[in-house]
Design a protein around this motif. Structure first.
Motif, PDB file in Angstrom:
ATOM      1  N   MET A  25      -6.236   1.683  -4.452  1.00 56.37           N
ATOM      2  CA  MET A  25      -5.550   0.429  -4.129  1.00 56.37           C
ATOM      3  C   MET A  25      -6.298  -0.435  -3.116  1.00 56.37           C
ATOM      4  O   MET A  25      -5.759  -1.396  -2.583  1.00 56.37           O
ATOM      5  N   ILE A  26      -7.559  -0.123  -2.852  1.00 58.03           N
ATOM      6  CA  ILE A  26      -8.327  -0.888  -1.864  1.00 58.03           C
ATOM      7  C   ILE A  26      -8.904  -2.140  -2.515  1.00 58.03           C
ATOM      8  O   ILE A  26      -9.486  -2.069  -3.596  1.00 58.03           O
ATOM      9  N   LEU A  59      -2.459   0.391   8.261  1.00 53.77           N
ATOM     10  CA  LEU A  59      -2.941   0.028   6.938  1.00 53.77           C
ATOM     11  C   LEU A  59      -4.240   0.759   6.609  1.00 53.77           C
ATOM     12  O   LEU A  59      -4.403   1.302   5.503  1.00 53.77           O
ATOM     13  N   ASP A 102       2.101   1.542  -3.473  1.00 56.58           N
ATOM     14  CA  ASP A 102       1.062   2.005  -4.391  1.00 56.58           C
ATOM     15  C   ASP A 102       0.860   3.517  -4.268  1.00 56.58           C
ATOM     16  O   ASP A 102       0.664   4.217  -5.273  1.00 56.58           O
ATOM     17  N   ARG A 126      -7.149  -6.463   1.542  1.00 54.92           N
ATOM     18  CA  ARG A 126      -6.673  -5.389   2.415  1.00 54.92           C
ATOM     19  C   ARG A 126      -7.767  -4.952   3.383  1.00 54.92           C
ATOM     20  O   ARG A 126      -7.471  -4.630   4.546  1.00 54.92           O
ATOM     21  N   LEU A 135      -4.843   3.386   3.527  1.00 58.87           N
ATOM     22  CA  LEU A 135      -5.839   3.110   2.494  1.00 58.87           C
ATOM     23  C   LEU A 135      -6.821   4.271   2.349  1.00 58.87           C
ATOM     24  O   LEU A 135      -7.196   4.641   1.230  1.00 58.87           O
ATOM     25  N   THR A 193       0.834  -1.198   0.000  1.00 58.30           N
ATOM     26  CA  THR A 193       0.000   0.000   0.000  1.00 58.30           C
ATOM     27  C   THR A 193       0.869   1.248   0.000  1.00 58.30           C
ATOM     28  O   THR A 193       0.590   2.209  -0.739  1.00 58.30           O
TER      29      THR A 193
END
Length: 278
Positions: free
Chosen positions: A166-167, A147, A27, A171, A151, A24
């Motif tokens: 990016m979810i 995290l 990303d 995750r 996110l 993450t």
């Protein structure tokens, strides 16, 4: 070395969580690299892209320090105090360029994981709960918090840049320990004051949990309730975005991403209003 000790040294966090944190952060860094103008507005936010990225870099650094056992006071856990702490931190941190912030986000995520790994590897060290901006947590829950925070803001950055976020389901599931831990703390006292209700929350194809409300208190269980008043089924990414205040629950229901049933299905639209997004 004893097998249990060896496993703990090699895998101090639940399976997949460390990888999700690294990926993450990577990303988000990929989103930022190559961006020249960080003054673009973040949708539904008072921040610019540069301010959101700077906040994320600062937050990763703070969490890495806390994971290493350093005291970092940061508000009192209320939304108002956290917003004030965010504003004060940004005011004293001038970096808004995308490339340096991308590097800092990745470096501090790695520093966090290093600190957690060192703590797990030390067989003789005591492991008291960590004092975080949202209360005491063990390292596993705190890593889930990191995290979740990345996110949420990574989603904001992707929207600002009109790029894919990016979810994903995996995750989101790794964020659940944080949500289950923090929900009683972020409940709105006014909203829950006169409510007695039992909810079962199910993520489609994933985990489920229960939430009981009575006498102004919230009890969260890691399994669904057998006699729930209302069962809510959500698509996992939708759950995360609603929980973080990034998506309108009414719109999600209209689009079929939320279903509800039980003795009191009309309680479903009320559920998101009971909590303040962390």
């Amino acid at each position: 070395m004893h097998p249990t000790a060896q496993h703990r040294t090699q895998e101090p966090l639940p399976h997949g969580l460390a990888r999700a944190i690294r990926e993450t952060a990577g990303d988000i860094a990929t989103l930022l690299r190559g961006v020249d103008d960080t003054s673009v507005a973040v949708p539904d936010s008072q921040w610019t892209l540069g301010e959101a990225a700077a906040h994320l870099a600062q937050a990763n650094e703070l969490m890495a320090d806390v994971a290493a056992g350093r005291e970092r006071p940061y508000g009192d856990g209320t939304p108002q105090s956290l917003a004030a702490a965010n504003a004060q931190a940004l005011a004293t941190f001038e970096e808004r360029r995308a490339q340096p912030l991308a590097s800092m986000i990745q470096e501090q995520a790695a520093a966090f994981l290093d600190a957690v790994h060192r703590g797990a590897s030390d067989e003789n060290a005591a492991h008291p709960p960590l004092v975080t901006p949202l209360g005491s947590m063990n390292r596993h829950v705190f890593a889930s918090y990191l995290l979740t925070h990345m996110l949420g803001h990574g989603y904001d950055l992707a929207r600002a840049l009109k790029r894919p976020h990016m979810i994903d389901r995996e995750r989101v599931e790794l964020c659940m320990p944080f949500f289950l831990s923090v929900m009683p703390r972020v409940a709105d006292p006014t909203a829950i004051a006169d409510l007695a209700a039992r909810y079962s929350i199910r993520l489609r194809g994933g985990p489920a949990f229960g939430v009981s409300l009575a006498d102004g208190a919230v009890v969260v269980t890691p399994t669904p309730l057998k006699r729930a008043d209302c069962t809510i089924l959500l698509e996992p990414v939708t759950f995360l975005l609603i929980a973080l205040g990034r998506r309108n629950p009414w719109r999600a229901m209209a689009q079929g991403h939320i279903l509800a049933w039980g003795r009191k299905p009309w309680l479903a639209p009320r559920f998101p209003t009971l909590f303040t997004a962390p």
